[in-house]
Design an enzyme around this catalytic site. Sequence first.
Site, PDB file in Angstrom:
ATOM      1  N   LYS A 161       0.859  -1.188   0.000  1.00 40.22           N
ATOM      2  CA  LYS A 161       0.000   0.000   0.000  1.00 40.22           C
ATOM      3  C   LYS A 161       0.896   1.240   0.000  1.00 40.22           C
ATOM      4  CE  LYS A 161      -4.367   1.282   2.086  1.00 40.22           C
ATOM      5  NZ  LYS A 161      -5.151   1.517   0.874  1.00 40.22           N
TER       6      LYS A 161
HETATM    7  N1  PMP Z   1      -7.454  -2.308  -3.524  1.00 39.14           N
HETATM    8  C1  PMP Z   1      -6.870  -1.119  -3.378  1.00 39.14           C
HETATM    9  C2  PMP Z   1      -6.054  -0.562  -4.493  1.00 39.14           C
HETATM   10  C3  PMP Z   1      -7.033  -0.407  -2.187  1.00 39.14           C
HETATM   11  O1  PMP Z   1      -6.476   0.783  -2.028  1.00 39.14           O
HETATM   12  C4  PMP Z   1      -7.818  -0.948  -1.155  1.00 39.14           C
HETATM   13  C5  PMP Z   1      -8.018  -0.180   0.117  1.00 39.14           C
HETATM   14  N2  PMP Z   1      -7.015  -0.450   1.049  1.00 39.14           N
HETATM   15  C6  PMP Z   1      -8.404  -2.204  -1.348  1.00 39.14           C
HETATM   16  C7  PMP Z   1      -8.198  -2.854  -2.549  1.00 39.14           C
HETATM   17  C8  PMP Z   1      -9.171  -2.855  -0.253  1.00 39.14           C
HETATM   18  O2  PMP Z   1      -8.269  -3.271   0.720  1.00 39.14           O
HETATM   19  P1  PMP Z   1      -8.689  -3.409   2.249  1.00 39.14           P
HETATM   20  O3  PMP Z   1      -9.880  -4.268   2.272  1.00 39.14           O
HETATM   21  O4  PMP Z   1      -7.540  -4.054   2.903  1.00 39.14           O
HETATM   22  O5  PMP Z   1      -8.969  -2.038   2.715  1.00 39.14           O
END
Ligand code: PMP
Length: 309
Positions: A161
Site C-alpha cells: 500500500k
Molecule cells: N485495492 C486497493 C487498491 C485499495 O487501495 C484498497 C483499500 N485499502 C483495497 C483494494 C481494499 O483493501 P482493504 O480491504 O484491505 O482495505
Amino acid sequence: MSKGPRDYDDLIVYFQGEYVPWKNATVHVFSPAVKYGAGVFEGIRGYWSEARQHMVVFRLQEHLKRLEYSQKVMRFEKIFRAEELTEPLLEMLRRNDFKQHVHIRPTVYVDGDGESGSQGPVDVNITAVRRSKKAEVETGVNVQVSSWQRLSDLAMPTRVKANANYNNSRMADMQAKADGYDTAVMLNSKGHVSEGPGMCFFMIRDGVPVTPTITSNILESITRATVIELLREEMGLETVERDIDRSELYACEEAFFCGTAWEVTPIRNIDGLPVGDGAIGPITTELTDVYFNLVTGNNNDARGWLTAV
Ligand code: PMP
C-alpha cells in the site's frame, strides 16, 4: 462526508511521537515523501458501536501487519512494527473522543531531504477523520471499465500500500468521473478484471460469488478476505477465486466492491449496462447487512476482529 480544513479544527494527530493539533502535523517540502511519494499507509475503520457505547477498530492487527510488509518491501531503514503502533493509534482515538465512525490512516514516510533512493529518516503519523456511512452503500454505483490498466507487479509492488501506487488509481477514478461514472474497475496486463481504484471486485454468476485471484495485480485486501469468510460461514456460499473476463461483467447477476473505505458497495451499472436487472441483488443485500452488523459490534465478536478503544 464533509471535507475541508474547518472540519478538522479539533482533530488530534499522532505526529513525531506526540499528539498534536492537526494544523501542526506538517511534512517538509524537501522530504522524499513530498518529492517522490516515498510513503506507505493503511486505511483502517473505527466504528462507533451503538450497541457497546464505545468505538471498535476493525481488524487492526491485520492492517498494522500489512503496513510492516509495505515498509519492508519499500526498504525503509526503520520498520514501525504493529506492537509499536497499536498503543499510539488507540491513544490518538481516545484523545479525539470520537462518538462517530472514523477513517484511520497511519502513514510511514521518508522524511529529511534525500533523493528518490533514500531510505530514511523514516517517520510515522496516524490520523483519523470522521466518516459517516457512504450513501453509495445504499444507492450503488455506476462503473466504467477503465482504459487505464491496473499497475503491474513488474512495475510497482501492487500488494504494497504505497502512496505512489495511488496515482494509478487516480488516473482511473478521474477518467471515470470525467466520463460521467462514479468510479472505475481496472483490467490487468493480461486483460482480466483486477480491482477498483481503492477496492476489490466481486460478482455473482449463477449464484456463485467470484473474485479475481490475489495474483491479479490487486492489493491483498483485508475486506476481501473478510467477505470470503462471511459468504462462506454466514451465508453458505463458497467464493471462487479465478480470472474474470471483461465480458463476464455484462453477464453477472450481481456485482459489488469491497474495501475498508468502500465497505460493501453494490454496483448497479457497468459501462452503461445494468448489472442483472439493475436493482441491488439479494446476496449483496444480505452481505451488506452481515458486514455492518459485524463491524459495528452488533454481534458477538467470535473471530476477535474488533479492538475496543
Ligand atoms: N485495492 C486497493 C487498491 C485499495 O487501495 C484498497 C483499500 N485499502 C483495497 C483494494 C481494499 O483493501 P482493504 O480491504 O484491505 O482495505
